[in-house]
Design an enzyme around this catalytic site. Structure first.
Site: not given
Lengths: 420, 420
Positions: B78, B169
């Site tokens: 888009v 992490e």
């Protein structure tokens, strides 16, 4: 006294086999490869058809050789060999050798039509496979949005050039992708209407198999809706599609599974090579004119009983084991007279789910049990328990659900519309 | 009477949730995304650190919505919205809407230092993840071949900017990669000597967690050999490394886990956006000035109890479910008064193997059981049984062997030295 240094270029089926079988050798072994992983080529077509992930069929070379203290892995691209100095030139480095093993494999060749590569990628590397996967899946996406019927037809036409095992396996897998996995995914097209055309220049598909098995494989492909065109030589490949003689097949997706050419290793040592660039080796795999340089696998042209050995992994592996024994003997100063002899355990090729052909010389069979044999053999030769387990599960899953899992379109220029 | 058309841009956590919860709606639903798959962002760091394959954390959007006959999936990028005509402009196509849902997510932002991206890639897409994986693994390969000690040190220094869940992490996973998986793979370097530095501008890591849990996480990271620098604002990032104030950290590998900016959706409808480009939405997720345009997830700035909701998947999913109910009511001409309210089930973050922190509001805990909770939650939200199974197995494998499996260096320009 200094240990002899054995330099192995290429960590494919052949090169790794040499290294592994020199585990106990009193030598310094250096394995050089431009990649950090060994690739299980025979299953690459499943990455290209969204059945498996690249990591499932690749093992880090360092991991494979981690416990082999006499072996060093160098991730560099070799650009040449200096015979005078007896050194391998890898990027900025010069690596000297006492023994040199050329196991650099082959890549797809276009018989002089290199521009065809832009329209018909071959299947030799992981990036080849993910590119083909992208092309196939994008063709369906584009067809879904294409109002023009002619263009839509071209988008849903998949041409595979070359009906060796890879071509046949690709055709079968693409057929299943369109007939099963994607069947209910679209609203404006019916993926089952996709046309899969397998083009072969010679009179039969799977030329390395017996005519009987070849016919059986052809029948299985037809059942899968694959159109087979034997005795058809491709004249041109471009953005529109493929032309055979005067006929033009409009196809947006074309895959090259025909010719291969050897790596430039032959040029590095300006050896005598055959039409495909393979080094013509002696019966002990050494390169004429050199007593300490050897070529194996797809890099070598080995003539046995007057015939060229095929470029398949069993040949490379057997040559690797033989060469390890030979070099070991030389290091120990022992005599080693026996010549290399390929023992052909047979050929297997699968045609979609539950069907394969097995040519074990005297024994020939096709169907479900050949397919099971195919599964077992491929799982057995896959390196690493982890990969075996993952592949088995994904195969079981795909078999039961008809849905291969890795249906990803990933491109380096991937757009970032969705942050999540 | 014509069915109303609901256009959803972006098939992330939020967008998919809207679509799925409109399964029974008397409407035509169109999901537009530039990609063909939903990406399970929370585990992307494991692809970046060679623990999982991309396909394990991605599901084809068409597959997810295959049985939803009122829904159409359009794979297009888009580029804008024409408010006058009430159409979405996607590449060459104009797609009209009665209701428009902007769920286009966010990507990493560099606070105006866009040139930093070249040296410190962020982690939002699969190509980001494989690029980071490549950088990390190549750093070890280069270090193995680097004679200069200073340069080698820079190659073995990994800097992560931003100590939110992703940064933490990543730090934990890179530490394990170097301390465990690669430990015995090299001959000239000791991967365990790799330096992992986690840089955070604010006074504590995991700012969204309680100070107590943040401290526990920090301790766990230190045990993993991760160096933490809080209250440190990055001044510059370039090919040499990262500078904090006058100090320079020499590092070849830098990963950006700090800021994100929303997609340009706000500009498409020139809505009122906040500093990060998020659309300031009403309490019913509608965009001020528009009764039929809504924004959710990372695209929206939703203020609850005077605080901005964080850009995490639970927020996006709850907003998606709410919005589906709201639109359903509007379609049926029913009143729908209730405002959106986010229910925070809690936060989880893992620090390497067997340790995580869990902040469930009243209940707070850290350690092994928090880690088990983290596993269960992530497996539960992963789409598709196949992916769950594969991830569980690979985690079990990595947990038992300390060896993540996807240690692949794959680049589009991948060289083809080994044909096999």
């Amino acid at each position: 006294m200094k240990k002899p240094r054995i330099v192995i270029i290429g960590a494919g089926f052949g090169g790794l086999e040499v290294a592994k079988n020199l585990k106990k050798a009193q030598a310094q072994i250096i394995v050089i490869d431009g990649r950090n992983y060994f690739l299980f080529q025979p299953l690459l077509y499943q990455v290209a058809t969204a059945g498996l992930s690249p990591a499932d069929i690749a093992s880090p070379i360092r991991g494979v050789l981690r416990h082999q203290q006499n072996t060093d892995v160098v991730m560099k691209k070799v650009t040449g060999v200096d015979l005078q100095a007896q050194v391998v030139i890898a990027e900025n480095e010069k690596i000297s050798f006492d023994y040199l093993v050329l196991a650099t494999g082959a890549h797809h060749g276009y018989f002089g039509h290199d521009n065809w590569e832009n329209f018909a990628p071959g299947l030799k590397s992981i990036s080849d496979a993910t590119k083909i996967r992208r092309n196939i899946l994008l063709a369906f996406e584009a067809a879904e949005l294409e109002p023009d019927l002619e263009k839509r037809k071209a988008l849903l036409t998949f041409v595979i050039v070359g009906a060796g095992p890879t071509g046949v396996e690709l055709a079968g897998a693409i057929s299943e992708l369109s007939r099963r996995a994607l069947a209910s995914d679209f609203r404006h097209i019916d993926p089952r209407s996709a046309k899969i055309i397998l083009i072969e220049a010679s009179p039969q598909i799977l030329a390395s198999f017996s005519p009987g098995l070849s016919k059986k494989a052809a029948k299985a492909l037809l059942k899968h809706g694959v159109e087979i065109r034997t005795n058809s030589r491709v004249g041109d490949i471009n953005g529109e599609g493929v032309s055979i003689g005067s006929q033009k097949i409009l196809a947006k997706t074309v895959i090259w599974a025909a010719g291969v050419v050897a790596s430039p290793a032959g040029k590095w040592i300006d050896a005598d090579v055959d039409y495909a660039g393979r080094i013509k080796v002696r019966q002990d795999l050494s390169v004429p004119g050199h007593r300490n340089i050897f070529a194996i696998g797809d890099t070598a042209a080995f003539i046995q009983d007057g015939k060229l050995l095929p470029g398949v992994s069993p040949v490379a592996m057997q040559q690797g084991r033989y060469l390890a024994r030979l070099i070991n003997a030389k290091i120990k100063g022992k005599e080693f007279e026996s010549e290399f002899h390929y023992f052909n355990k047979g050929n297997l090729a699968t045609v979609g789910r539950s069907f394969a052909v097995a040519d074990l010389g005297r024994v020939k069979f096709a169907g479900f049990f050949a397919w099971v044999a195919w599964l077992v053999v491929h799982i057995y030769y896959l390196i690493g328990f982890r990969n075996r387990l993952l592949v088995i599960i994904q195969w079981a899953w795909a078999y039961l659900t008809f849905k291969p899992g890795a249906r990803l379109i990933v491109s380096p220029e991937e757009d970032d519309q969705t942050g999540d």
